[in-house]
Design an enzyme around this catalytic site. Structure first.
Site, PDB file in Angstrom:
ATOM      1  N   LEU A 174      34.860  51.266  49.260  1.00 41.67           N
ATOM      2  CA  LEU A 174      34.808  50.004  48.519  1.00 41.67           C
ATOM      3  C   LEU A 174      34.976  48.863  49.511  1.00 41.67           C
ATOM      4  CD1 LEU A 174      36.912  50.348  45.233  1.00 41.67           C
ATOM      5  CD2 LEU A 174      34.531  49.641  45.404  1.00 41.67           C
ATOM      6  N   ASP A 175      34.179  47.801  49.357  1.00 40.14           N
ATOM      7  CA  ASP A 175      34.342  46.631  50.221  1.00 40.14           C
ATOM      8  C   ASP A 175      35.758  46.089  50.110  1.00 40.14           C
ATOM      9  OD1 ASP A 175      31.665  46.799  50.921  1.00 40.14           O
ATOM     10  OD2 ASP A 175      31.014  45.376  49.386  1.00 40.14           O
ATOM     11  N   SER A 176      36.214  45.414  51.166  1.00 40.34           N
ATOM     12  CA  SER A 176      37.568  44.855  51.149  1.00 40.34           C
ATOM     13  C   SER A 176      37.736  43.843  50.016  1.00 40.34           C
ATOM     14  CB  SER A 176      37.886  44.197  52.492  1.00 40.34           C
ATOM     15  OG  SER A 176      36.950  43.187  52.795  1.00 40.34           O
TER      16      SER A 176
END
Length: 350
Positions: A120-122
């Site tokens: 998951l993206d930050s």
């Protein structure tokens, strides 16, 4: 785990009152209350018992930690990367078992394996699937399974990262775009489609992530479009310039690219403002994702038991006897998986 030091008290160093004490019914109680030797000896015994119990408790927790095996889900908040969150989880488990991470990195006799399947993206939040023990071997199956997202897009602005964390690269009007316009084009992005991945991604060039190369200012060419699958796509809400999408897709799909492509199709531009993964495979955010205050050995053991029934029969782990372990010989293997297909589906050990 640092062993608790037991205090040693020499009987010759303890002094008692030499005055005779009458033999009465209260003599024992009085002596216990007034004798420094008796009080000190009792304190030493209590400390020894407490230290022994603590050692036994930590050893039992370390043994239980090493016996954990399977797949479960945690709730990733906005901010940390998936790798950083997994490291935080690892540190909490090691601390609970009484094993500072510095000790674990020195020991190789026994290993705790922990990893995640599907980055998951930050800037995103939601379900992050985690494998522990032998469960890390089935994490690759999480990459190809379906995922569900709720994404809030912002019309009129394009960024270099395709989300709100990036630098604005373009602005276009959006005031004439209607809800019907958005709903009318969603069919073009449903089914088996071709998608160009973002430049800021975990995809690699010459062994390095594109996002790393971009941050260094290196010249990076976009990867060619590749086939991806969107199972369902619907518009939840439209309040210009914001629009909310509900997306169910397969592995290797980028929501950021979808939102950007929708903006272009509407003769404008768009970026992702908020992104939440609500489901990955059989794991849902509401029912299965453990919040950080539940990242304990006991809570994870219960979650593994509960989640084992969610996995297909061919992925179910056979039960085996827990490994014999000692808190003095534990180590940790840290594993992550990229959320892309093909050459990027590899297990990385840190």
């Amino acid at each position: 785990m640092a062993a608790a030091e037991a205090a040693v008290v020499s009987s010759s160093s303890l002094k008692t009152d030499s005055a005779p004490v009458p033999e009465t019914a209260g003599t024992a109680a009085a002596t216990a209350a007034t004798s420094p030797a008796t009080a000190a000896a009792a304190a030493v015994a209590a400390a020894a018992r407490t230290g022994s119990e603590a050692r036994v408790s930590k050893a039992a927790l370390a043994t239980k930690l090493l016996s954990l095996s399977g797949v479960f889900a945690v709730h990733k908040p906005k901010g940390p990367t998936s790798a950083e969150l997994l490291n935080r989880l690892k540190e909490k488990l090691l601390a609970e078992a009484g094993m500072p991470s510095s000790e674990w990195t020195k020991r190789k006799k026994q290993t705790l394996k922990i990893g995640h399947g599907g980055t998951l993206d930050s800037a995103a939040r939601g379900v992050l699937v985690v494998g522990i023990g032998r469960g890390t071997k089935i994490l690759t199956s999480m990459l190809s399974g379906s995922k569900r997202y709720v994404a809030i897009g912002e019309l009129g602005k394009a960024t270099d990262t395709l989300d709100s964390t990036g630098k604005v690269t373009e602005e276009k009007p959006y005031d004439k775009i209607t809800q019907e316009d958005i709903e009318g084009i969603l069919q073009k992005f449903t089914g088996n489609i071709m998608q160009v991945p973002p430049l800021y991604s975990a995809l690699k060039k010459d062994g390095q992530r594109l996002s790393t190369l971009m941050k260094r200012g290196a010249a990076v060419e976009a990867k060619p479009a590749r086939p991806v699958t969107v199972y369902s796509l619907s518009l939840r809400k439209f309040q210009p310039p914001f629009f909310t999408l509900d997306v169910e897709c397969g592995g290797g799909f980028y929501i950021r690219s979808l939102v950007s492509d929708i903006g272009k199709e509407l003769s404008s531009c768009a970026n992702v403002l908020e992104l939440t993964r609500t489901k990955q495979g059989p794991f849902t955010l509401e029912e299965h994702a453990l919040p950080e205050d539940k990242w304990t050995i006991d809570d994870i053991a219960q979650s593994l038991e509960h989640c084992s029934s969610l996995l297909p029969a061919e992925l179910a782990l056979k039960k085996s006897k827990p490994e014999e372990s000692s808190e003095q010989v534990l180590s940790c293997e840290f594993i992550t998986l990229n959320e892309t297909k093909g050459e990027d589906d590899v297990i990385k050990t840190f």
